[in-house]
Design a protein around this motif. Structure first.
Motif, PDB file in Angstrom:
ATOM      1  N   LYS A   1       0.644   7.311  -0.786  1.00 43.70           N
ATOM      2  CA  LYS A   1       0.793   5.871  -0.590  1.00 43.70           C
ATOM      3  C   LYS A   1       1.032   5.557   0.878  1.00 43.70           C
ATOM      4  O   LYS A   1       1.683   6.316   1.584  1.00 43.70           O
ATOM      5  CB  LYS A   1       1.967   5.346  -1.415  1.00 43.70           C
ATOM      6  N   GLY A   2       0.488   4.431   1.312  1.00 45.67           N
ATOM      7  CA  GLY A   2       0.745   3.910   2.648  1.00 45.67           C
ATOM      8  C   GLY A   2       0.465   4.892   3.763  1.00 45.67           C
ATOM      9  O   GLY A   2      -0.625   5.448   3.866  1.00 45.67           O
ATOM     10  N   ASN A   3       1.475   5.117   4.601  1.00 46.94           N
ATOM     11  CA  ASN A   3       1.308   5.977   5.776  1.00 46.94           C
ATOM     12  C   ASN A   3       0.982   7.424   5.433  1.00 46.94           C
ATOM     13  O   ASN A   3       0.359   8.119   6.218  1.00 46.94           O
ATOM     14  CB  ASN A   3       2.551   5.914   6.661  1.00 46.94           C
ATOM     15  N   ARG A   4       1.393   7.874   4.253  1.00 46.94           N
ATOM     16  CA  ARG A   4       1.055   9.248   3.847  1.00 46.94           C
ATOM     17  C   ARG A   4      -0.445   9.382   3.615  1.00 46.94           C
ATOM     18  O   ARG A   4      -1.039  10.403   3.950  1.00 46.94           O
ATOM     19  CB  ARG A   4       1.845   9.652   2.622  1.00 46.94           C
ATOM     20  N   ALA A   5      -1.064   8.360   3.044  1.00 47.42           N
ATOM     21  CA  ALA A   5      -2.518   8.376   2.857  1.00 47.42           C
ATOM     22  C   ALA A   5      -3.218   8.351   4.207  1.00 47.42           C
ATOM     23  O   ALA A   5      -4.198   9.074   4.430  1.00 47.42           O
ATOM     24  CB  ALA A   5      -2.960   7.189   1.998  1.00 47.42           C
TER      25      ALA A   5
END
Length: 52
Positions: A39-43
């Motif tokens: 999700k979000g920055n991890r993606a």
């Protein structure tokens, strides 16, 4: 005129993670068998890692 999907895949061909991430919403949810749910920055970080 180039649309968002075309922009993403043109950047993917060039391994341009910065532009690819620009195409993602900040609340993106990405899922695949190799990385699971990101999700979000991890993606976004996944693309930076893969394009290095």
């Amino acid at each position: 005129m180039v649309n968002l999907i075309e922009t993403f895949y043109i950047a993917f061909q060039k391994l341009d993670a910065k532009t690819m991430n620009y195409c993602y919403h900040n609340n993106i949810v990405f899922e695949d068998p190799a990385f699971g749910v990101l999700k979000g920055n991890r993606a976004k970080a996944m693309w930076l890692m893969l394009c290095e």
